[in-house]
Design a protein around this motif. Structure first.
Motif: not given
Length: 414
Positions: A216-218, A253-256, A397-398
């Motif tokens: 996951l990044d921008a 949780l970590l994704t949020l 901000d990624s």
């Protein structure tokens, strides 16, 4: 010239191999040879569920950072192994799949199972090295402080109280104020946010993004969100029934937490019930809106939810009670609800059936400049969320920064 590929962190990340053939393991070793951030901890020739439990004991005792697993030897058992890792290990563990299958169905199945990279045979040293370097870069980003957005959760005390409508109208209002705003339809099945916003669903949504947490990044995010003309981004619920069943509260949780690094405001329309996924949303939230209507079944459920949150030690200062669809014919007064709860209701939203019916049927949210009673309340709620918040940069901000669990709902340490 190719740029120097080196990123330093603390302790080397521990890598394990499962059922790699000699050629693939050789490529992996050569790829790691110039990267001091990695250490090959162990090689196994068994999947989860096979007689010898050495693999399971090692995972339990050592918690490796990276697993490189060959899917070809026994596809079904390899997938079961990946699912086992996703159930029992921290979401920060990266799983690299290795396979000779290059069809899209095989790749998507592996990603949905929990793999974070898909490497095709014969392995290419540069491709493997790039995957490892990207992993180190993302790990380094977690150590870098960055501005934190605000996560606002909406939880209906029962179906039909208008939770989705309120979440959408508020998110739409903040987006129209030129804030970077994301709405997540977190229903595990059959969410309605795309219908309300008149957007065409595509193959990906929130839970597909959760499966890709390690990447996951921008840039990746842009392939998942749906864009509304107001500037609001949407991560929809799954299009197919049952597709989110393998998602864990830990990974949600970590994704949020990652998404609040990319947006000023993240609105979450919660799934029903109070299971692990809902608890993950509450853990990440800065504010929880409990939505009820003024009738006996809803008021009873509202009292039960309020009591349950108290038992969880969820801060009452973060909870707002919204009474939606209030009319002269409502069977219970706001005063009665407040007496039962022992606290004030934050807002009473009037019943505006005609206005909302048109908005939903056309897929066009009610304009923020509307002078209707409904939008006057929505505007005040938006002011209370947005009060004193400075306009932020338009560039996401990624970076992702894990933090300690604030009140132990999930018993997660990160």
């Amino acid at each position: 010239m190719r740029e120097q590929q080196t990123v330093t962190t603390g302790q080397p990340m521990q890598v394990i191999c499962i059922h790699l053939d000699d050629a693939s393991e050789g490529v992996l070793r050569r790829s790691m040879s110039g990267l001091k951030e990695f250490d090959l901890a162990a090689t196994f020739h068994q999947y989860f569920g096979e007689k010898d439990a050495t693999l399971v004991r090692f995972i339990r005792d050592h918690r490796p950072d990276v697993c490189v697993i060959d899917l070809d030897r026994e596809r079904e058992m390899s997938m079961e192994t990946v699912e086992y890792f996703r159930r029992t290990t921290p979401a920060s563990m990266a799983i690299f799949a290795v396979s000779s299958s290059v069809d899209s169905e095989s790749i998507i199945a592996a990603m949905r199972c929990g793999c974070t990279e898909y490497l095709t045979k014969p392995l290419q040293e540069e491709r493997v090295k790039d995957a490892l370097v990207q992993l180190v870069k993302k790990r380094k980003q977690t150590e870098t402080p960055a501005a934190q957005g605000k996560l606002i959760a909406f939880k209906g005390v029962k179906g039909g109280v208008g939770t989705t409508t309120l979440a959408i109208q508020l998110a739409h209002s903040l987006a129209k104020r030129e804030h970077r705003t994301l709405l997540i339809d977190a229903h595990t099945d059959l969410g309605d946010a795309t219908l309300h916003l008149g957007l065409e669903h595509h193959n990906y949504g929130f839970y597909e993004l959760v499966h890709n947490l390690q990447r996951l990044d921008a840039e990746l995010l842009q392939g998942f969100v749906l864009k509304h003309s107001s500037g609001l981004d949407l991560l929809p619920s799954p299009e197919m029934l049952g597709s989110s069943s393998r998602v864990t509260g830990d990974s949600v949780l970590l994704t949020l937490k990652a998404l609040t690094r990319m947006y000023d405001y993240v609105f979450v329309d919660c799934m029903p019930g109070m299971g692990d996924l809902t608890l993950a949303v509450l853990e990440a939230s800065d504010e929880l809106n409990l939505v009820s209507s003024a009738d006996l079944p809803s008021a009873r459920n509202l009292a039960r939810y309020s009591e349950y949150l108290t038992r969880l030690d969820y801060p009452s200062s973060k909870t707002r009670v919204l009474i939606n669809r209030r009319s002269k014919n409502s069977s219970i007064s706001v005063d009665q609800i407040e007496k039962v709860l022992g606290r004030k209701v934050s807002a009473v939203v009037p019943h505006c059936e005609g206005e909302l019916t048109e908005a939903i049927s056309t897929g066009i949210p009610i304009p923020v400049r509307s002078r209707s009673d409904l939008m006057q309340i929505i505007s005040k709620l938006a002011d209370s969320i947005d009060g004193g918040n400075e306009k932020k940069s338009s560039q996401p901000d990624s970076s992702v920064v894990p933090s300690k669990s604030r009140f132990g709902l999930l018993r997660i340490t990160s």
